[in-house]
Scaffold this motif. Sequence first.
Motif: not given
Length: 101
Positions: A20-31
């Motif tokens: 949710q927080a800006p700049d916290s997105f990790s594709p690997k973790k999201f997948f």
Amino acid sequence: MSLTDILSPSDIAAALRDCQAPDSFSPKKFFQISGMSKKSSSQIKEIFRILDNDQSGFIEEDELKYFLQRFECGARVLTTSETKTFLASADHDGDGKIGAE
């Protein structure tokens, strides 16, 4: 077909909460959290087709920016930094877009 036909709505919600927080997105973790990393290649191709908003066969930077919103319309837009990092991690031939493979 929708993403919830392939992925669990609760897994999608958990993955979206995690970034949710800006700049916290990790594709690997999201997948991993969303369950995408456990899907078959045919299921991944179907997910890709759903995410490919203009059905060009590629996901370009403009589409990638809205990646999270494809999972939930109220989700945030990826930051420029997140978008560029995501694209760089998946654009293996350097053409500025991500193919299904």
